[in-house]
Design an enzyme around this catalytic site. Sequence first.
Site, PDB file in Angstrom:
ATOM      1  N   ASP A 109       0.859  -1.250  -0.079  1.00 19.08           N
ATOM      2  CA  ASP A 109       0.143  -0.017   0.120  1.00 19.08           C
ATOM      3  C   ASP A 109       0.956   1.199   0.034  1.00 19.08           C
ATOM      4  O   ASP A 109       1.876   1.058   0.391  1.00 19.08           O
ATOM      5  CB  ASP A 109      -0.937   0.151   1.400  1.00 19.08           C
ATOM      6  CG  ASP A 109      -2.014   0.958   1.127  1.00 19.08           C
ATOM      7  OD1 ASP A 109      -2.218   1.379   0.067  1.00 19.08           O
ATOM      8  OD2 ASP A 109      -2.463   1.211   2.293  1.00 19.08           O
ATOM      9  N   GLY A 110       0.548   2.367  -0.577  1.00 21.57           N
ATOM     10  CA  GLY A 110       0.911   3.713  -0.690  1.00 21.57           C
ATOM     11  C   GLY A 110       1.523   4.204  -1.835  1.00 21.57           C
ATOM     12  O   GLY A 110       2.307   5.047  -1.627  1.00 21.57           O
ATOM     13  N   GLY A 143       0.071   5.502  -4.308  1.00 18.20           N
ATOM     14  CA  GLY A 143      -0.416   6.800  -4.725  1.00 18.20           C
ATOM     15  C   GLY A 143      -0.026   7.825  -3.741  1.00 18.20           C
ATOM     16  O   GLY A 143       0.505   9.147  -4.385  1.00 18.20           O
ATOM     17  N   ARG A 144       0.216   7.772  -2.532  1.00 18.82           N
ATOM     18  CA  ARG A 144       0.639   8.718  -1.777  1.00 18.82           C
ATOM     19  C   ARG A 144       2.279   8.949  -2.191  1.00 18.82           C
ATOM     20  O   ARG A 144       2.849  10.102  -2.215  1.00 18.82           O
ATOM     21  CB  ARG A 144       0.355   8.469  -0.275  1.00 18.82           C
ATOM     22  CG  ARG A 144      -0.551   8.759   0.471  1.00 18.82           C
ATOM     23  CD  ARG A 144      -0.832   8.006   1.607  1.00 18.82           C
ATOM     24  NE  ARG A 144      -1.337   6.639   1.406  1.00 18.82           N
ATOM     25  CZ  ARG A 144      -1.255   5.722   2.404  1.00 18.82           C
ATOM     26  NH1 ARG A 144      -1.086   6.030   3.596  1.00 18.82           N
ATOM     27  NH2 ARG A 144      -1.817   4.612   1.940  1.00 18.82           N
ATOM     28  N   TRP A 145       2.809   7.905  -2.595  1.00 21.52           N
ATOM     29  CA  TRP A 145       4.313   8.204  -2.925  1.00 21.52           C
ATOM     30  C   TRP A 145       4.408   9.146  -4.137  1.00 21.52           C
ATOM     31  O   TRP A 145       5.227   9.849  -4.078  1.00 21.52           O
ATOM     32  CB  TRP A 145       4.898   6.719  -3.183  1.00 21.52           C
ATOM     33  CG  TRP A 145       6.484   6.819  -3.696  1.00 21.52           C
ATOM     34  CD1 TRP A 145       7.432   6.478  -2.582  1.00 21.52           C
ATOM     35  CD2 TRP A 145       6.771   7.066  -5.050  1.00 21.52           C
ATOM     36  NE1 TRP A 145       8.629   6.740  -3.506  1.00 21.52           N
ATOM     37  CE2 TRP A 145       8.409   6.885  -4.901  1.00 21.52           C
ATOM     38  CE3 TRP A 145       6.218   7.076  -6.299  1.00 21.52           C
ATOM     39  CZ2 TRP A 145       9.214   7.104  -6.096  1.00 21.52           C
ATOM     40  CZ3 TRP A 145       6.982   7.262  -7.400  1.00 21.52           C
ATOM     41  CH2 TRP A 145       8.712   7.164  -7.209  1.00 21.52           C
ATOM     42  N   HIS A 193       2.628   3.347  -8.863  1.00 22.02           N
ATOM     43  CA  HIS A 193       2.222   1.670  -9.124  1.00 22.02           C
ATOM     44  C   HIS A 193       3.551   1.232  -9.839  1.00 22.02           C
ATOM     45  O   HIS A 193       3.983   0.143  -9.751  1.00 22.02           O
ATOM     46  CB  HIS A 193       1.071   1.782  -9.925  1.00 22.02           C
ATOM     47  CG  HIS A 193      -0.158   2.095  -9.226  1.00 22.02           C
ATOM     48  ND1 HIS A 193      -0.077   1.528  -7.983  1.00 22.02           N
ATOM     49  CD2 HIS A 193      -1.273   2.682  -9.621  1.00 22.02           C
ATOM     50  CE1 HIS A 193      -1.480   2.065  -7.530  1.00 22.02           C
ATOM     51  NE2 HIS A 193      -2.065   2.880  -8.549  1.00 22.02           N
ATOM     52  N   ARG A 236     -11.716   2.281  -8.867  1.00 27.62           N
ATOM     53  CA  ARG A 236     -10.839   3.150  -9.381  1.00 27.62           C
ATOM     54  C   ARG A 236     -10.913   3.845 -10.687  1.00 27.62           C
ATOM     55  O   ARG A 236     -11.781   2.992 -11.447  1.00 27.62           O
ATOM     56  CB  ARG A 236      -9.271   2.977  -8.962  1.00 27.62           C
ATOM     57  CG  ARG A 236      -8.788   2.358  -7.677  1.00 27.62           C
ATOM     58  CD  ARG A 236      -7.640   2.117  -7.532  1.00 27.62           C
ATOM     59  NE  ARG A 236      -7.433   1.866  -5.910  1.00 27.62           N
ATOM     60  CZ  ARG A 236      -6.363   1.901  -5.354  1.00 27.62           C
ATOM     61  NH1 ARG A 236      -5.322   2.477  -5.789  1.00 27.62           N
ATOM     62  NH2 ARG A 236      -6.310   1.567  -4.088  1.00 27.62           N
ATOM     63  N   LEU A 267      11.032 -20.265  -4.620  1.00 28.17           N
ATOM     64  CA  LEU A 267       9.961 -19.249  -4.173  1.00 28.17           C
ATOM     65  C   LEU A 267       8.716 -19.556  -5.035  1.00 28.17           C
ATOM     66  O   LEU A 267       8.834 -19.309  -6.361  1.00 28.17           O
ATOM     67  CB  LEU A 267      10.292 -18.133  -4.193  1.00 28.17           C
ATOM     68  CG  LEU A 267       9.280 -16.988  -3.632  1.00 28.17           C
ATOM     69  CD1 LEU A 267       9.245 -16.950  -2.210  1.00 28.17           C
ATOM     70  CD2 LEU A 267       9.526 -15.482  -4.169  1.00 28.17           C
ATOM     71  N   GLU A 292       1.290 -13.645  12.247  1.00 26.29           N
ATOM     72  CA  GLU A 292       1.802 -12.619  12.723  1.00 26.29           C
ATOM     73  C   GLU A 292       1.620 -11.579  11.731  1.00 26.29           C
ATOM     74  O   GLU A 292       1.982 -11.573  10.560  1.00 26.29           O
ATOM     75  CB  GLU A 292       3.263 -12.932  13.093  1.00 26.29           C
ATOM     76  CG  GLU A 292       3.601 -13.919  13.956  1.00 26.29           C
ATOM     77  CD  GLU A 292       2.894 -13.751  15.484  1.00 26.29           C
ATOM     78  OE1 GLU A 292       2.913 -12.684  15.914  1.00 26.29           O
ATOM     79  OE2 GLU A 292       2.518 -14.821  15.961  1.00 26.29           O
TER      80      GLU A 292
HETATM   81  C1  FPP Z   1      -2.237   0.143  -3.177  1.00 28.02           C
HETATM   82  O1  FPP Z   1      -1.872   1.633  -2.961  1.00 28.02           O
HETATM   83  C2  FPP Z   1      -1.606  -0.609  -4.293  1.00 28.02           C
HETATM   84  C3  FPP Z   1      -2.327  -1.222  -5.299  1.00 28.02           C
HETATM   85  C4  FPP Z   1      -3.824  -0.962  -5.497  1.00 28.02           C
HETATM   86  C5  FPP Z   1      -1.692  -1.918  -6.267  1.00 28.02           C
HETATM   87  C6  FPP Z   1      -0.508  -2.554  -5.950  1.00 28.02           C
HETATM   88  C7  FPP Z   1       0.276  -2.766  -7.186  1.00 28.02           C
HETATM   89  C8  FPP Z   1       1.813  -2.646  -7.108  1.00 28.02           C
HETATM   90  C9  FPP Z   1       2.499  -2.533  -6.318  1.00 28.02           C
HETATM   91  C10 FPP Z   1       2.499  -3.119  -8.534  1.00 28.02           C
HETATM   92  C11 FPP Z   1       1.948  -4.561  -9.044  1.00 28.02           C
HETATM   93  C12 FPP Z   1       2.980  -5.284  -9.797  1.00 28.02           C
HETATM   94  C13 FPP Z   1       2.829  -6.418 -10.384  1.00 28.02           C
HETATM   95  C14 FPP Z   1       3.927  -6.921 -10.945  1.00 28.02           C
HETATM   96  C15 FPP Z   1       1.595  -7.017 -10.349  1.00 28.02           C
HETATM   97  P1  FPP Z   1      -2.719   2.733  -3.292  1.00 28.02           P
HETATM   98  O2  FPP Z   1      -2.885   3.124  -4.911  1.00 28.02           O
HETATM   99  O3  FPP Z   1      -4.010   2.486  -2.711  1.00 28.02           O
HETATM  100  O4  FPP Z   1      -1.873   3.869  -2.519  1.00 28.02           O
HETATM  101  P2  FPP Z   1      -2.596   5.131  -1.682  1.00 28.02           P
HETATM  102  O5  FPP Z   1      -3.174   4.436  -0.535  1.00 28.02           O
HETATM  103  O6  FPP Z   1      -1.152   5.743  -1.140  1.00 28.02           O
HETATM  104  O7  FPP Z   1      -3.280   5.902  -2.468  1.00 28.02           O
END
Ligand code: FPP
Length: 265
Positions: A38-39, A41-43, A55, A89, A149, A225
């Site tokens: 998560d995060g 979007g904020r990044w 993303h 979204r 893995l 955990e």
């Molecule tokens: C949540 O952050 C993240 C997601 C909904 C997407 C996660 C996907 C990736 C990290 C890339 C995946 C890569 C592959 C190879 C499939 P958010 O957008 O909700 O962030 P925010 O809460 O800061 O807005």
Amino acid sequence: MLNKINLWKSSRKTLSIDERIEHVLKQPIPNHIAIIMDGNGRWAKKRALPRIAGHHEGMRVVRKITMLANKLNIDTLTLYAFSTENWKRPKQEVDYLMGLPEEFLGKFLPELIEENVKVCMIGNNNRIPEHTKRAVQKAIDKTSSNTGLKLNFALNYGGRAEILEAVKEISNDVRNGKLIESDIDDECFSKYLMTHNLTDPDLLIRTSGELRISNFMLWQIAYSELWFTDVLWPDFKEAHLLEAVEAYQRRTRRFGGIHSEESQK
Ligand code: FPP
């Protein structure tokens, strides 16, 4: 005790990543790690970039963390890449997210093959675009005999939907005489889930400071955990995964029982 923790904290700062890996490998490793990434979007927002840039950076982190998990002999790494709720979204963001598995596997599949990583997926295939399904299926097929893995993407995945599907299949099997009601226990129920061939996560990580489960592996995390960090997923580094595993190794898991030393008193 406090002194011991301070000593451990200061020694950790001076150890290199390789030394920390070596250290971590001397103690029991979580067999299955699940991550709510998560995060993103904020990044991106912090850098005045569009959300999709977050993303994209998140995808690069997936590669790094996969390689480290493989090095740590972790059996399964489940990554929450797209939830059943993420369809809400904006279309442009959904389309971008649905393109990421293809981009990731297009770039890194040869490396995953070389590193003996086995790609798997949980989630419902129904709404996933054909090009995404094709890319994931190709990776699953090409890595099917790998023994390292298991890199398990949760794509269009929702814990409640998974449980409901299992309940429907179980009722069907009871109705058709394939299953008798008294046989339905934890083990039997688990076999009807998308994770039937995986162990339950030992460690669940969520990044970005949110303290929620967000419909992720609701049945499977009953005794996992939990480890939360404020770090945003695109900033998540190898050192953070090691920190989570080190924290896991300091925990005592009781699964509802009592610690074995206490039971001898
Ligand atoms: C949540 O952050 C993240 C997601 C909904 C997407 C996660 C996907 C990736 C990290 C890339 C995946 C890569 C592959 C190879 C499939 P958010 O957008 O909700 O962030 P925010 O809460 O800061 O807005």
